[in-house]
Design an enzyme around this catalytic site. Structure first.
Site, PDB file in Angstrom:
ATOM      1  N   TYR A  92       0.708  -1.201  -0.048  1.00  0.00           N
ATOM      2  CA  TYR A  92       0.052  -0.076  -0.194  1.00  0.00           C
ATOM      3  C   TYR A  92       0.689   1.287   0.000  1.00  0.00           C
ATOM      4  CZ  TYR A  92      -4.382  -2.387  -0.135  1.00  0.00           C
ATOM      5  OH  TYR A  92      -5.477  -3.180  -0.644  1.00  0.00           O
ATOM      6  N   GLU A 134      -8.979  -7.019   4.176  1.00  0.00           N
ATOM      7  CA  GLU A 134      -8.288  -7.820   3.522  1.00  0.00           C
ATOM      8  C   GLU A 134      -7.494  -8.847   4.418  1.00  0.00           C
ATOM      9  OE1 GLU A 134      -5.734  -5.808   0.430  1.00  0.00           O
ATOM     10  OE2 GLU A 134      -7.800  -4.877  -0.457  1.00  0.00           O
TER      11      GLU A 134
END
Ligand code: HEM
Length: 142
Positions: A92, A134
């Site tokens: 990310y 997630e």
């Protein structure tokens, strides 16, 4: 939590993202291929139109940043895709850095420090939403 000011600034970028979003995400994937080929490799089997899909997700985020409930279904679906290709938390910050750099490449001086900072915060907030979702999916054995 994002401040009202940050949300307001991000929301105000929606028209610019509407116009230049695909140029930004196209540039983002170009930079990714050059700077992080091992991360770009995750997209090896992705069908055409990924720059458009990412641009449209970023635009939807800017438009709904004050009403994230409206994005829940799409967040859920994107998170499922991510888990299918083994996207991990450490990816990310890389994508965030590339996305902001691509915004600067495409928008140039139109992107001032204040807007850049607001987007940094907003990206990081959304990244945490995905990472948590997630993590949950991975722990369910997805
Ligand atoms: C806040 C950040 C992110 C947003 C808004 C986002 C958004 C999206 C969207 C809209 C899709 C398309 C989903 C679909 O096909 O229905 C997608 C797919 C994908 N994303 Fe992300 N993403 C983010 C972060 C990341 C990160 C950090 C990675 C890791 C490199 C990543 C890797 C992928 C891959 C590989 C696919 C393609 C899956 C396939 O093969 O179809 N994404 N993402």
């Amino acid at each position: 939590m994002l401040s009202d000011k940050t949300k307001e600034i991000v929301k105000s970028t929606s028209p610019v993202l509407q116009k230049h979003g695909v140029a930004i995400t196209t540039r983002m994937y170009e930079r990714m291929a050059e700077e992080y080929p091992e991360v770009k490799a995750l997209f090896a089997n992705t069908r055409d139109g990924q720059a458009e899909r990412l641009a449209s997700a970023v635009l939807a985020y800017s438009q709904n940043i004050d009403n994230l409930d409206a994005l829940q279904a799409s967040i859920e679906s994107i998170a499922n895709k991510h888990v299918g290709v083994n996207v991990l938390p450490e990816h990310y910050p890389i994508v965030g850095q590339l996305l902001l750099a691509a915004m600067q490449d495409v928008l140039g001086d139109a992107l001032n420090e204040e807007v850049l900072k607001a987007w940094e915060e907003a990206y990081s907030f959304l990244a945490d939403v995905f990472i948590n979702k997630e993590r949950q999916l991975y722990s369910q054995g997805a």
